[in-house]
Scaffold this motif. Structure first.
Motif, PDB file in Angstrom:
ATOM      1  N   LYS A   1     -41.776  31.863 -67.627  1.00  7.82           N
ATOM      2  CA  LYS A   1     -40.423  31.315 -67.492  1.00  7.82           C
ATOM      3  C   LYS A   1     -40.534  29.959 -66.802  1.00  7.82           C
ATOM      4  N   THR A   2     -39.752  28.989 -67.288  1.00  6.12           N
ATOM      5  CA  THR A   2     -39.710  27.662 -66.688  1.00  6.12           C
ATOM      6  C   THR A   2     -38.265  27.168 -66.699  1.00  6.12           C
ATOM      7  N   GLY A   3     -38.008  26.128 -65.948  1.00  9.01           N
ATOM      8  CA  GLY A   3     -36.711  25.454 -65.982  1.00  9.01           C
ATOM      9  C   GLY A   3     -35.522  26.383 -65.857  1.00  9.01           C
TER      10      GLY A   3
ATOM     11  N   PRO B   1     -39.350  21.872 -59.288  1.00 11.61           N
ATOM     12  CA  PRO B   1     -38.642  21.817 -60.576  1.00 11.61           C
ATOM     13  C   PRO B   1     -39.510  22.223 -61.768  1.00 11.61           C
ATOM     14  N   GLU B   2     -40.816  21.990 -61.707  1.00 11.10           N
ATOM     15  CA  GLU B   2     -41.714  22.327 -62.816  1.00 11.10           C
ATOM     16  C   GLU B   2     -42.375  23.692 -62.643  1.00 11.10           C
ATOM     17  N   ALA B   3     -41.831  24.527 -61.770  1.00 12.16           N
ATOM     18  CA  ALA B   3     -42.412  25.846 -61.492  1.00 12.16           C
ATOM     19  C   ALA B   3     -42.516  26.699 -62.748  1.00 12.16           C
ATOM     20  N   ILE B   4     -43.459  27.631 -62.690  1.00  9.84           N
ATOM     21  CA  ILE B   4     -43.684  28.595 -63.774  1.00  9.84           C
ATOM     22  C   ILE B   4     -43.744  29.990 -63.152  1.00  9.84           C
ATOM     23  N   ILE B   5     -42.987  30.923 -63.724  1.00  6.12           N
ATOM     24  CA  ILE B   5     -43.012  32.320 -63.283  1.00  6.12           C
ATOM     25  C   ILE B   5     -43.520  33.183 -64.432  1.00  6.12           C
ATOM     26  N   GLU B   6     -44.494  34.018 -64.136  1.00  6.12           N
ATOM     27  CA  GLU B   6     -45.011  34.992 -65.101  1.00  6.12           C
ATOM     28  C   GLU B   6     -44.851  36.373 -64.458  1.00  6.12           C
TER      29      GLU B   6
END
Length: 134
Positions: free
Chosen positions: A52-54, A39-44
């Motif tokens: 990007k989050t959430g 749920p707390e993932a981060i995409i760059e």
């Protein structure tokens, strides 16, 4: 000695998650894609763009599916001695009203102890993009 919760997942689990990522993107399976991420993932994607989050991750994958995105691995998935693995691939998609696009990318992901993606960093730049015939 690190506790069990902080131990990296087995390399096989990371490879399996990235294989599932490819399959679920290619099938347009939004729920399946989202299930691969913490749920707390981060995409760059690409590295250097705003992370990007959430809900932004979900919106991004909605567009990914709408654009008919297809991923083709071009090398075996690579693991590590830690909690990271890499996927080298070509990705094609067609944004609305535009020509199809090919991007050659390298994604490096880190994983939770449960084998879910914590971070995804995509390495590609303008020289890795090319328009495809309509």
């Amino acid at each position: 000695m690190p506790n069990e919760e902080r131990a990296p997942p087995p390399a096989a689990a990371m490879r399996s998650a990235l294989e599932a990522y490819v399959t679920r993107i290619n099938e347009g399976d939004l729920a399946g894609i989202m299930a691969l991420f913490e749920p707390e993932a981060i995409i760059e994607d690409p590295v250097g763009s705003p992370p990007k989050t959430g809900g932004a991750i979900r919106s991004w994958f909605i567009d990914t599916i709408a654009y008919g995105t297809r991923i083709t691995p071009v090398a075996p998935i690579r693991g590590s001695h830690a909690n990271a693995a890499a996927l080298v691939f070509d990705v094609t998609f067609k944004p609305p009203g535009e020509a199809p696009i090919l991007i050659r990318s390298l994604d490096v992901c880190t994983f939770s102890a449960q084998g879910l993606i914590l971070t995804l960093k995509a390495y590609w730049g303008p020289e890795d993009m090319q328009p495809l015939p309509r």
